[in-house]
Write a protein that holds these residues in place. Sequence first.
Motif, PDB file in Angstrom:
ATOM      1  N   GLY B  22       0.825  -1.208   0.000  1.00 31.81           N
ATOM      2  CA  GLY B  22       0.000   0.000   0.000  1.00 31.81           C
ATOM      3  C   GLY B  22       0.850   1.245   0.000  1.00 31.81           C
ATOM      4  O   GLY B  22       0.565   2.220  -0.694  1.00 31.81           O
ATOM      5  N   SER B  23       1.923   1.194   0.768  1.00 34.97           N
ATOM      6  CA  SER B  23       2.770   2.381   0.854  1.00 34.97           C
ATOM      7  C   SER B  23       3.535   2.603  -0.445  1.00 34.97           C
ATOM      8  O   SER B  23       3.745   3.739  -0.873  1.00 34.97           O
ATOM      9  N   TYR B  25       2.426   1.810  -3.390  1.00 30.91           N
ATOM     10  CA  TYR B  25       1.424   2.359  -4.313  1.00 30.91           C
ATOM     11  C   TYR B  25       1.168   3.828  -4.001  1.00 30.91           C
ATOM     12  O   TYR B  25       1.136   4.670  -4.906  1.00 30.91           O
ATOM     13  N   GLY B  26       1.022   4.128  -2.723  1.00 34.38           N
ATOM     14  CA  GLY B  26       0.770   5.510  -2.325  1.00 34.38           C
ATOM     15  C   GLY B  26       1.894   6.427  -2.763  1.00 34.38           C
ATOM     16  O   GLY B  26       1.669   7.535  -3.249  1.00 34.38           O
TER      17      GLY B  26
END
Lengths: 355, 59
Positions: B22-23, B25-26
Amino acid sequence: MNTFSVRAFIPPLSRRCVPLRAMRQYAMQAPGAPTLEIFSHQQKWMQKERAAASATTSRDVDYLRDEAASRLCERLMDISRHFPHVLDLGANACNIARMLTFPSEDQLEAGPRSKRVSKITAADSSATLLHRDSELPFNKEINIHRQVLTTPETLPYEADTFDAVLSSLSMHWINDLPSVLAQVNHVLKPDSPFIGVMMGGDSLFELRTSLQLAEQDRRGGVSTHTSPLADVRDVGGLLQRTGFNLLTVDIDDIVVGFPDIFSLMKDLQAMGESNAVLSREKGAIQRDVLLAAEGIYRELHGNNDGTLPATFRLIYMIGWKPSPTQAKPLERGTGMFSIKDFLENEKKSGGGGEK
Amino acid sequence: MPGRTRPIDKFAGAVAKCSKEGSVYGKCIMADYNNVYKDKCLTEFLKLKECYLAAAKKR
């Protein structure tokens, strides 16, 4: 004759449910400016009813409303008067009434704040939410009367009825704010205050931006997930336009930390504050978008300790119904001394509190 | 609702196991968030989704 008509932009309301014959009639328009419908009242009502159906979950998320209501009551207590009859417009779960039964934070020994209020009428459109706490003990400590409104935008009261009108965190769902404020002005007694707090400005901007970015990347476009909100500078003009005097508008930012984006959304849902914009995309948000939004929220706004901040910007507004006996601001140019000189002297002679 | 986990809770639990992806991607979105277009970070997202699907299956 090239006058611009906005009628083409007004969405045809409930046209599909009405048989064609019933539609053949004169085009009528409400006097004054046509009102654009932004929020769906029915949807909002349903969300509130559903949220309040589970009383425990609904009470768990009262933190924001209680805090806003408490701060609002402090502002009411700043007015050194007795209020025989107060209206709480858009009462939600009667948070203002409950907060009034607690003592003021500045004077804990002075007894409950409700000593200065003889009777409070709590009005809201959602019956379940309004009566959620009607069995709790605080109801005995204050003379409270609950009234279910048929629509949140019409006040069924006579002119000059109330000694104060309060409104906590419900005005951001009203389509025609000028009309409601004008009605508030109408039901107030002369020289009585309206004190309201509403969501505004950049509330939930973190959620808004991360959902926008996520949709932009996943689906190539954005849709409405958070309401359009009034800004601070709009509110002043709005109060003035609807005939209030001696205005005060100020803001408070409350930043709440959440473990993840889903808890924020669940809390908003349990408050009955889900999206009710008419032009919203019906149905749930796609999982892909949610997954992406969580990652973006965490990267873009997340705190170092792993929590996600959510900003709630509360706009407080105070306006007074005009009356001939009301204290008025002095006329321009009648000042007896210059504040500039006063402040400069203050600075020279030791500086007072300044460094 | 007692006795039943809401789908959103299951979803949140599975997503929480993929914080690393997720990080990533963020950060990819963050790199230029004024110019985001469709499938800008497709590879990063697919990794995130793969991880989520694996995590969701395990339970």
